[in-house]
Design an enzyme around this catalytic site. Structure first.
Site, short mmCIF file in Angstrom:
data_model
loop_
_atom_site.label_atom_id
_atom_site.label_comp_id
_atom_site.label_asym_id
_atom_site.label_seq_id
_atom_site.Cartn_x
_atom_site.Cartn_y
_atom_site.Cartn_z
N HIS A 258 0.83 -1.21 0.00
CA HIS A 258 0.00 0.00 0.00
C HIS A 258 0.87 1.26 0.00
CE1 HIS A 258 -3.05 2.67 2.29
NE2 HIS A 258 -3.45 2.59 1.04
N HIS B 181 -0.90 11.58 -1.89
CA HIS B 181 -2.18 11.21 -1.27
C HIS B 181 -2.98 12.44 -0.84
CE1 HIS B 181 -4.98 9.80 1.85
NE2 HIS B 181 -4.95 8.64 1.22
O1 G3P Z 1 -6.63 1.94 -3.12
C1 G3P Z 1 -6.97 1.59 -1.84
C2 G3P Z 1 -6.59 2.58 -0.78
O2 G3P Z 1 -5.35 3.14 -1.08
C3 G3P Z 1 -7.62 3.66 -0.61
O3 G3P Z 1 -7.39 4.51 0.44
O4 G3P Z 1 -6.73 6.67 1.38
O5 G3P Z 1 -5.07 4.84 1.33
O6 G3P Z 1 -5.73 5.99 -0.76
P1 G3P Z 1 -6.17 5.55 0.60
MG MG Z 2 -4.66 4.78 -2.24
#
Ligand code: G3P
Ligand code: MG
Length: 248
Positions: A10, A52
């Protein structure tokens, strides 16, 4: 339906490195991850960069915004110090540089289109168009080698479809609403991406029976990851690259 890896790092490298940087991709790779999720936003001059948050203050010091800054200014900023002194000076990467790194190291990408509010259509169109150019050498039939574009923004997904219809897409939704199937059909997506907390075994079965890929975020507990895979979830992203191996 899901010709992609099962476990994704992630935001590049999860808890191991500053999110959405090349250093994060490098950390994920060092842990054996050849699949990644990262977020892409547009700069003031409409250049896609990995980011982000719309506003500075968390991963970038000071005040200001991504949409108010040029790509040249953003790539000169320090996106690493907030995480640790050893990452000081780590720049905000251009999307094209992140793609080049991933392609060079054989890392598959889930590209999350993360528009600044009000820039949904523009961001979806530019990111998808840019992606299509960067993968122009990969045949559409070679699905597993193409990135998967995803977004919480339906407007961005529609624009991505218009700009690069051949690139696969996933609809990101925090909760599975009763209209999930018609929404997926309208958007022409290959997969549904959701918060793992919104899933039940029955919903997983319905989504899989309807022929969609099913991805969830962000799974940091190995027992929960096992349960989700047992239910039939295709893949998930994790921050805990230290607890959940790429070949989980
Ligand atoms: O793509 C899944 C996840 O990354 C969504 O949440 O806020 O971490 O971008 P966020
Ligand atoms: Mg994301």
């Amino acid at each position: 339906m899901w010709p992609y890896p099962k476990v994704l790092a992630h935001r590049g490298g999860g808890i191991l490195a500053p999110e959405n940087t090349i250093a994060a991709l490098r950390c994920g790779l060092a842990q054996g991850f050849h699949a990644v999720e990262f977020d892409v936003m547009l700069s003031k001059d409409e250049v896609p960069v990995l980011m982000h948050d719309c506003e500075f203050g968390r991963t970038l010091a000071g005040t200001g915004s991504v949409a108010g800054s040029t790509a040249e200014a953003l790539t000169a900023m320090d996106a690493g110090s907030w995480f640790g002194a050893e990452f000081a000076g780590e720049p905000v990467p251009l999307f094209e540089d992140a793609v080049a790194f991933c392609r060079h190291h054989d890392i598959w990408m889930n590209v999350e289109i993360k528009p600044v509010p009000g820039m949904e259509a523009l961001t979806g169109g530019v990111v998808a168009g840019c992606c299509a150019s960067l993968f122009a050498d990969v045949a559409v039939s070679d699905a597993g080698r193409l990135p998967l574009l995803s977004s919480f923004s339906v407007t961005a997904l529609k624009a991505a479809k218009a700009a690069a219809p051949a690139l696969p897409r996933g609809w990101l939704t925090e909760r599975i609403t009763p209209d999930w199937k018609s929404q997926c059909q309208e958007l022409g997506v290959r997969a549904l991406h959701t918060n793992h907390a919104s899933l039940t075994p029955d919903l997983v079965r319905q989504i899989k029976d309807a022929g969609y890929g099913l991805f969830c975020y962000t799974v940091n507990d190995p027992q929960r990851a096992s349960e989700l895979l047992r239910w039939g979830v295709d893949a998930f992203c994790t921050d805990r690259l230290d607890l959940i191996p790429a070949d989980f």
